[in-house]
Design a protein around this motif. Structure first.
Motif, PDB file in Angstrom:
ATOM      1  N   TYR A  15       0.850  -1.194   0.000  1.00 22.63           N
ATOM      2  CA  TYR A  15       0.000   0.000   0.000  1.00 22.63           C
ATOM      3  C   TYR A  15       0.885   1.243   0.000  1.00 22.63           C
ATOM      4  N   HIS A  16       0.621   2.136  -0.934  1.00 20.82           N
ATOM      5  CA  HIS A  16       1.475   3.313  -1.098  1.00 20.82           C
ATOM      6  C   HIS A  16       0.565   4.490  -1.421  1.00 20.82           C
ATOM      7  N   PHE A  46       4.881   1.553   2.173  1.00 21.07           N
ATOM      8  CA  PHE A  46       6.198   2.118   1.874  1.00 21.07           C
ATOM      9  C   PHE A  46       6.498   3.277   2.810  1.00 21.07           C
ATOM     10  N   THR A  47       7.719   3.312   3.362  1.00 14.42           N
ATOM     11  CA  THR A  47       8.123   4.459   4.175  1.00 14.42           C
ATOM     12  C   THR A  47       9.338   5.192   3.586  1.00 14.42           C
ATOM     13  N   GLU A  48      10.397   4.444   3.197  1.00 20.71           N
ATOM     14  CA  GLU A  48      11.554   5.164   2.648  1.00 20.71           C
ATOM     15  C   GLU A  48      12.441   4.239   1.833  1.00 20.71           C
ATOM     16  N   LYS A  49      13.219   4.839   0.942  1.00 26.74           N
ATOM     17  CA  LYS A  49      14.253   4.110   0.207  1.00 26.74           C
ATOM     18  C   LYS A  49      15.570   4.216   0.974  1.00 26.74           C
ATOM     19  N   VAL A  50      16.347   3.149   0.936  1.00 30.63           N
ATOM     20  CA  VAL A  50      17.585   3.074   1.710  1.00 30.63           C
ATOM     21  C   VAL A  50      18.756   2.946   0.754  1.00 30.63           C
ATOM     22  N   ARG A  51      19.726   3.823   0.912  1.00 24.07           N
ATOM     23  CA  ARG A  51      20.862   3.836  -0.013  1.00 24.07           C
ATOM     24  C   ARG A  51      21.882   2.767   0.350  1.00 24.07           C
ATOM     25  N   VAL A  88      11.382  -2.659  11.044  1.00 23.00           N
ATOM     26  CA  VAL A  88      10.866  -2.356   9.713  1.00 23.00           C
ATOM     27  C   VAL A  88      10.853  -3.650   8.901  1.00 23.00           C
ATOM     28  N   TYR A  89      10.360  -3.527   7.681  1.00 22.57           N
ATOM     29  CA  TYR A  89      10.278  -4.675   6.777  1.00 22.57           C
ATOM     30  C   TYR A  89      10.854  -4.240   5.438  1.00 22.57           C
ATOM     31  N   GLY A  90      11.617  -5.134   4.803  1.00 20.38           N
ATOM     32  CA  GLY A  90      12.247  -4.778   3.539  1.00 20.38           C
ATOM     33  C   GLY A  90      11.399  -5.158   2.340  1.00 20.38           C
ATOM     34  N   ALA A  91      11.501  -4.391   1.278  1.00 16.11           N
ATOM     35  CA  ALA A  91      10.916  -4.745  -0.015  1.00 16.11           C
ATOM     36  C   ALA A  91      11.844  -4.192  -1.100  1.00 16.11           C
ATOM     37  N   PHE A  92      11.665  -4.676  -2.326  1.00 16.65           N
ATOM     38  CA  PHE A  92      12.578  -4.323  -3.411  1.00 16.65           C
ATOM     39  C   PHE A  92      14.032  -4.463  -2.945  1.00 16.65           C
ATOM     40  N   ILE A  93      14.305  -5.552  -2.229  1.00 15.61           N
ATOM     41  CA  ILE A  93      15.663  -5.775  -1.721  1.00 15.61           C
ATOM     42  C   ILE A  93      16.560  -6.189  -2.889  1.00 15.61           C
ATOM     43  N   ASN A  94      17.567  -5.376  -3.147  1.00 19.44           N
ATOM     44  CA  ASN A  94      18.507  -5.602  -4.262  1.00 19.44           C
ATOM     45  C   ASN A  94      17.794  -5.643  -5.611  1.00 19.44           C
ATOM     46  N   GLU A  95      16.898  -4.703  -5.822  1.00 20.64           N
ATOM     47  CA  GLU A  95      16.236  -4.548  -7.124  1.00 20.64           C
ATOM     48  C   GLU A  95      17.242  -3.939  -8.106  1.00 20.64           C
ATOM     49  N   ALA A  96      17.470  -4.657  -9.217  1.00 22.47           N
ATOM     50  CA  ALA A  96      18.492  -4.211 -10.178  1.00 22.47           C
ATOM     51  C   ALA A  96      18.176  -2.832 -10.743  1.00 22.47           C
ATOM     52  N   ALA A  97      16.898  -2.531 -10.922  1.00 22.23           N
ATOM     53  CA  ALA A  97      16.533  -1.268 -11.565  1.00 22.23           C
ATOM     54  C   ALA A  97      16.892  -0.064 -10.706  1.00 22.23           C
ATOM     55  N   TYR A  98      17.061  -0.281  -9.398  1.00 22.10           N
ATOM     56  CA  TYR A  98      17.372   0.844  -8.516  1.00 22.10           C
ATOM     57  C   TYR A  98      18.867   0.953  -8.232  1.00 22.10           C
ATOM     58  N   LEU A 111      17.325  -1.044  -0.933  1.00 20.45           N
ATOM     59  CA  LEU A 111      16.025  -1.630  -0.593  1.00 20.45           C
ATOM     60  C   LEU A 111      15.077  -0.510  -0.184  1.00 20.45           C
ATOM     61  N   SER A 112      13.812  -0.887   0.002  1.00 22.22           N
ATOM     62  CA  SER A 112      12.826   0.006   0.595  1.00 22.22           C
ATOM     63  C   SER A 112      12.502  -0.496   1.997  1.00 22.22           C
ATOM     64  N   PHE A 113      12.315   0.442   2.902  1.00 23.23           N
ATOM     65  CA  PHE A 113      11.757   0.105   4.206  1.00 23.23           C
ATOM     66  C   PHE A 113      10.239   0.233   4.126  1.00 23.23           C
ATOM     67  N   MET A 114       9.552  -0.719   4.765  1.00 25.74           N
ATOM     68  CA  MET A 114       8.095  -0.762   4.781  1.00 25.74           C
ATOM     69  C   MET A 114       7.636  -0.856   6.228  1.00 25.74           C
ATOM     70  N   GLU A 115       6.435  -0.353   6.443  1.00 29.53           N
ATOM     71  CA  GLU A 115       5.769  -0.511   7.734  1.00 29.53           C
ATOM     72  C   GLU A 115       4.684  -1.570   7.565  1.00 29.53           C
ATOM     73  N   LYS A 116       4.595  -2.469   8.531  1.00 33.51           N
ATOM     74  CA  LYS A 116       3.549  -3.500   8.490  1.00 33.51           C
ATOM     75  C   LYS A 116       2.273  -2.900   9.079  1.00 33.51           C
ATOM     76  N   ILE A 117       1.211  -2.933   8.324  1.00 36.33           N
ATOM     77  CA  ILE A 117      -0.034  -2.293   8.751  1.00 36.33           C
ATOM     78  C   ILE A 117      -1.199  -3.248   8.523  1.00 36.33           C
ATOM     79  N   THR A 118      -2.346  -2.831   8.996  1.00 39.44           N
ATOM     80  CA  THR A 118      -3.593  -3.524   8.677  1.00 39.44           C
ATOM     81  C   THR A 118      -4.432  -2.595   7.820  1.00 39.44           C
TER      82      THR A 118
END
Lengths: 298, 298
Positions: free
Chosen positions: B143-144, B214-219, B267-277, B284-291
């Motif tokens: 969810y974004h 989604f919360t933030e992108k991590v360099r 936090v939770y990771g997503a797009f971990i080691n996505e080549a396009a980024y 990676l992106s940091f995500m928050e787990k929500i309902t």
């Protein structure tokens, strides 16, 4: 046999294979890791322009440009043609090379693990494969015999026909730590092996080993107009170096039907679903399972 | 709520994500698979030129060009700027769209499985996510929230802020059968859902579900000169949607040392080691787990 005095370690022959590039750059900054007492290690990034563009190549695949005929053909003037000639001047010339041995670092999107590719049965080179495998038993030997002057791989530039470390799976354009560490470990063993060879301190190596010899490239299913209409079958995906028997599923068509392997001999797959071969509609390579021997004329 | 009469299914917003392109092309050849009784399905390949070059984009990422401000800015004239305006003319215009709903097909090199990305809590859209997940329980909700006219994704072109199907891992530039089949299955459920909505035959859906916001992108770690000097840590690689606790390893530096996560919240990771980024040095992106809830104003 005369000792080796100069070894080139090359990364970035393909500009979007980050592992070799970062490893070579790291060795430049920490030379104690790449040097050995008995020879000099030269560190080379081969296709800098393709790397800047995060592409395999600019005009054509650099790792097909190193036959003696092409290196001496003045009509070949594209970027990779020119890079090949520049590298030939830097490391060769191929007919009488300055550099004794080239170790070339590659990655693949296929599930090939750590693959050691060598194109000659010269005991020094095959011995390197057996030495590395003695330290990394999961590594696979990939034998693709080529006459050195005709060979179009960069590894053929040195006095010996050299050695290619191919590790996967990793997508193009990024680093995976596991693939980086495997590549680094295999490279360190290669350098240790040459040092042991030079100092007459080689351990006893097995006389024989299982290897896979390249036989042919297999095209993806195509429509009459040339469009790709099938994919590597799910049961074959990631199954590099496993047996493919007559009748086994080879491709899944986009309509869901299966296209089986129609040959009569059991074969083995490699470079299964390699992204770099997709534009040429190559789905995998067929390999023959063989035994290589340090003492045979195989 | 008024019914939906036109749905666009889009592939190839990123030219090297083959799955959506081949799936859309296959649906063009077998229209019975993409059409439903209660609405019309339009099939679109978004970035044809990037696809011809097997690249994500020519000048810039097409899937960041669809904000109303950019679509109406005549000074944005690069290839993807122009493609966005052409797609806006074809499917929109965004302020009063002809098309009701856009479903956009993407792949990732990250181990994100089947991820359903939606940028609004509109019950029609969130209901689609819950419906697909009811048939594919392994699918993850992503969810974004974005205001539709400000949203720069292609999915924001329709009357509803639409739906993005993101499946991985698959390298860029090829088809994996498992990823193709997952994408096809998720898309069929989306179309079935809209048909059920139109015909007042929706099943009862769960009122709540776990999602990741989604919360933030991590360099990636960088040297002072900007060079990448670290990789996603092996323990984090392929661990999308798993918890990252304070002190957990985040990156492995090229010298072998570990850089931990220094935040105070899990936090939770997503797009971990996505080549396009990777070219933007995003690890990676940091995500928050929500309902998420069908009935809340979340």
């Amino acid at each position: 046999m005369s000792k080796l005095s100069t070894v080139a370690v090359v990364g970035g022959v393909h500009g979007n294979e980050m592992t070799g590039i970062h490893l070579v750059n790291h060795l430049k900054q920490t030379p104690e890791n790449g040097q050995r007492g008995s020879f000099n290690t030269e560190l080379v990034i081969a296709n800098t322009k393709a790397h800047q563009h995060n592409r395999r190549y600019i005009d054509q695949d650099l790792n097909r440009q190193f036959s003696q005929a092409d290196l001496t053909n003045p009509d070949l003037t594209d970027y990779e043609h020119s890079r090949a000639k520049a590298l030939n001047a830097q490391l060769g010339p191929k007919h009488d090379p300055r550099v004794d041995f080239v170790i070339d670092l590659h990655t693949t999107t296929a599930n090939m693990g750590t693959t050691l590719i060598f194109n000659t049965n010269d005991p020094l080179v095959m011995g390197m494969a057996l030495y590395v495998q003695s330290h990394m038993p999961h590594a696979t030997l990939f034998y693709h015999p080529q006459e050195r002057l005709e060979d179009n791989f960069l590894t053929s530039l040195g006095r010996f026909n050299g050695f290619l470390i191919e590790v996967g799976p990793v997508p193009q354009g990024l680093l995976r730590a596991d693939v980086y560490l495997e590549t680094q470990t295999a490279l360190m063993h290669c350098l240790d092996y040459i040092d042991a060879f030079n100092t007459d301190s080689l351990p006893t190596l097995p006389n024989e080993a299982v290897a896979y010899q390249f036989t042919e490239k297999v095209r993806l299913p195509e429509a009459d107009n040339g469009d790709i209409i099938g994919m590597v079958h799910p049961s074959l995906q990631d199954a590099d170096y496993q047996a493919i028997h007559p009748g086994d599923p080879l491709f899944m068509m986009l309509d869901g039907s299966t296209k089986p392997y129609e040959g009569k001999q059991t074969v083995y797959g490699a470079f299964i679903n390699e992204a770099a071969y997709y534009d040429a509609h190559i789905g995998l390579s067929f390999m023959e399972k063989i035994t290589v021997s340090l003492n045979s004329d195989h």
